[in-house]
Scaffold this active site. Structure first.
Site, PDB file in Angstrom:
ATOM      1  CB  SER A 164       3.493  -3.047   5.477  1.00 46.41           C
ATOM      2  OG  SER A 164       3.285  -2.113   6.480  1.00 46.41           O
ATOM      3  CD  GLN A 191      -2.547   1.108   2.753  1.00 48.65           C
ATOM      4  OE1 GLN A 191      -2.125   0.393   3.667  1.00 48.65           O
ATOM      5  NE2 GLN A 191      -3.606   1.875   2.886  1.00 48.65           N
ATOM      6  N   GLY A 192       0.841   2.010  -1.058  1.00 48.56           N
ATOM      7  CA  GLY A 192       1.673   3.213  -1.164  1.00 48.56           C
ATOM      8  C   GLY A 192       0.842   4.460  -0.923  1.00 48.56           C
ATOM      9  CB  SER A 224       2.456   6.809   4.688  1.00 46.97           C
ATOM     10  OG  SER A 224       1.325   6.283   5.314  1.00 46.97           O
ATOM     11  CD  GLU A 261      -5.025   0.183   6.523  1.00 46.40           C
ATOM     12  OE1 GLU A 261      -5.286   1.140   5.765  1.00 46.40           O
ATOM     13  OE2 GLU A 261      -3.864  -0.106   6.888  1.00 46.40           O
TER      14      GLU A 261
END
Ligand SMILES: Cc1cc2nc3c(=O)[nH]c(=O)nc-3n(C[C@H](O)[C@H](O)[C@H](O)COP(=O)(O)OP(=O)(O)OC[C@H]3O[C@@H](n4cnc5c(N)ncnc54)[C@H](O)[C@@H]3O)c2cc1C
Length: 398
Positions: free
Chosen positions: A167, A132-133, A135, A250
Site C-alpha cells: 500500500s 510495508q513490504g 506480503s 496493526e
C-alpha cells in the site's frame, strides 16, 4: 494555541484538552475535504502531507511519542483522546499511517538510539513516508514462507526478490521490509527487518489498479538493492518476532480512531436517509432499524475494546492475540454495515437529494474498500485461527 500549551492542558484539564483538539480540527480542516461534504474535493498528496505536518506541529500527531525524538511526550491516553476527535470528523486518511502506526512504534521498540533520532522526526514531519513490504506472491497468510532474500556482501545488505500489495509503495521514501537471511526451511527463524530506501538502485515500483479505479497498491521488485547496516532494524535473525509485534499493533491500535469514524459513518447514513422521503420511511421499518441498531452496538463494543487495550498498555501490559479479536470484530461488522448502507441508499428517490448523493459517493467507496478489510492485516480465517489457538486454546483437529 501552540502544541506546548495544548500538551500542558492534557494533564491539567483533559476536558479542555479534548475541546482544544476539537476546535483546532473545526478551524483548520478544509470543509470540502470531509467525506460527507456535498461539494467534496480530493486533496493532492502535497496538500495531505502539509496537512499532516500541521497536525503534528499542533500536537495532534505523535502525542505519545517521546520528546527526545520529536514526539509530544504524553501517553496513549492522550493519543486515544486525539483519535476519538479525529474519528468524529470524516477527514482524509493519513498518507503515512504505516510510518506513524507501524514503522514508528517498532523503531521505538527495537531501533537503536541513532535510528530513533533519524527516523522518528522524519515520520512526524512528513519528510519520510513509509510502506510495508511483508506480503509476496507466495507468502501472504503464510508470511514465514517469504522468499525475498537479504545477503550481506561484506559492506551492505543486498535485497533480491519481490513484494506485492504494498500500500502506498509508489509514494513512499522508506519500506519496512521483511526479508530472509537464512534458508527457506528455516521458516520464521531466518528473517530480518530493514528500513529500505525506496530510491535505492535496484528497487522498481509498479502500481496496481484497483476495482475503484485508484492505484493505491504497488508491487515492488528488488534487484541487488543495497541496504546499509545502519538501516537494519533489530538483530538479523529476530525479524519474525519484530514482524509479529508489527502485526499485533496493526490489528489492535492502528487507526485507533476507527470506532469513532464508524460511528460518524452511521450518523451520516441516518441523516442522509432523513433528507429523502423514501429513505426516511425505510428508517422506521423494523427490519432496517434492527440492523442499524445492531451496528450501533458493535461500534460501542469496539470502543470498549480500544479503551480497554489503551488502559492495559498504559499499565505496562501488551496487546498480544487480543488484536485478532478487535480486527475480526471491526472488519466483519463494517462489511455488514456498508452493505446495509448501499442497500438503503439504492432505494433513494429519483433524482436523489444532494445529501443522499454525497452519502452514495462515500458509501460506494467504503463498500468496495471494505471488501479488503477482512483480508489485510491478516484475513478473518487467520484471525479465527489465532483466537482458537492463543485465546481459547482449543485443541487442534487430529
Ligand atoms: C487493501 C490491502 C492492503 C494491503 N497492504 C499491504 C501492505 O501494505 N503490505 C503488505 O505487505 N501486504 C499488504 N496486503 C496484503 C495482505 O497482508 C495479504 O493479502 C493477506 O495477508 C492475505 O494474503 P494473500 O492475499 O496472499 O492470501 P492467501 O494467504 O493466499 O489466502 C487465500 C485464502 O486462504 C485462506 N487461508 C490461508 N491460510 C489459511 C489458514 N492457515 N487457515 C484458514 N484459511 C487460510 C485465507 O483466509 C484466504 O481466504 C494488503 C492487502 C490488502 C487487501
Amino acid at each position: 494555541m501552540d502544541s506546548a500549551a495544548l500538551n500542558a492542558l492534557a494533564s491539567s484539564d483533559p476536558a479542555a484538552y479534548r475541546r482544544a483538539i476539537r476546535d483546532w480540527i473545526a478551524t483548520n480542516l478544509p470543509p470540502a475535504w470531509r467525506s460527507d461534504a456535498i461539494d467534496k474535493v480530493d486533496p493532492t498528496l502535497e496538500e495531505l502531507k502539509d496537512w499532516e505536518a500541521r497536525m503534528y506541529r499542533a500536537g495532534l500527531w505523535g502525542a505519545a511519542w517521546p520528546k527526545e525524538y520529536g514526539g509530544h511526550g504524553l501517553t496513549l491516553r492522550e493519543h486515544l483522546i486525539v483519535s476519538q476527535e479525529v474519528g468524529r470528523v470524516p477527514m482524509p486518511e493519513s498518507v503515512n499511517s504505516i510510518g506513524k502506526e507501524l514503522a514508528g512504534p517498532i523503531i521505538l521498540a527495537i531501533g537503536t538510539e541513532e535510528q530513533k533520532k533519524r527516523f522518528i522526526p522524519a515520520i512526524l514531519e512528513m519528510r519520510e513516508i513509509w510502506c510495508q513490504g511483508f506480503s509476496e506472491p507466495e507468502a501472504g497468510s503464510d508470511l514465514a514462507g517469504l522468499r525475498t532474500r537479504a545477503t550481506h556482501d561484506g559492506k551492505v545488505w543486498r535485497i533480491n526478490g519481490q513484494k506485492i500489495w504494498t500500500s502506498g509503495g509508489w509514494r513512499a521514501q522508506r519500506c519496512l521490509l521483511l526479508a530472509r537471511t537464512g534458508t527457506l526451511e528455516d521458516r520464521h527463524k531466518g528473517l530480518a527487518l530493514f528500513a529500505l530506501r525506496m530510491d535505492a538502485p535496484g528497487v522498481t515500483v509498479q502500481r496496481i489498479k484497483q476495482i475503484d479505479g485508484e492505484a493505491e497498491f504497488a508491487q515492488v521488485f528488488f534487484d541487488n538493492a543495497p541496504v546499509e547496516e545502519i538501516d537494519a532494524l533489530g538483530a538479523p535473525n529476530e525479524g519474525w518476532k519484530a514482524a509479529v509485534r508489527v502485526l499485533e499493533i496493526e490489528r489492535a491500535t492502528n487507526r485507533m480512531y476507527r470506532a469513532w469514524r464508524l460511528e460518524n459513518e452511521l450518523r451520516h447514513l441516518v441523516s442522509a436517509c432523513r433528507a429523502d422521503p423514501n429513505l426516511a420511511t425505510l428508517l422506521s421499518d423494523p427490519a432496517y432499524a434492527q440492523r442499524l441498531a445492531q451496528f450501533r452496538i458493535e461500534v460501542e463494543v469496539l470502543k470498549r475494546y480500544v479503551e480497554g487495550a489503551v488502559e492495559d498498555l498504559v499499565s505496562g501490559g501488551s496487546i498480544g492475540a487480543r488484536g485478532s479479536l478487535m480486527k475480526l470484530h471491526w472488519s466483519e461488522a463494517h462489511q455488514r454495515f456498508v452493505a446495509l448502507a448501499m442497500e438503503l441508499l439504492n432505494q433513494a428517490s429519483l433524482p436523489p437529494p444532494p445529501e443522499v448523493r454525497a452519502a452514495q459517493r462515500r458509501f460506494r467507496k467504503a463498500y468496495m474498500r471494505a471488501r479488503a478489510e477482512t483480508i489485510y492485516a491478516g484475513t478473518s480465517q487467520i484471525q479465527l485461527g489465532i483466537i482458537a489457538d492463543r485465546i481459547l486454546r482449543l485443541p487442534r483437529a487430529a
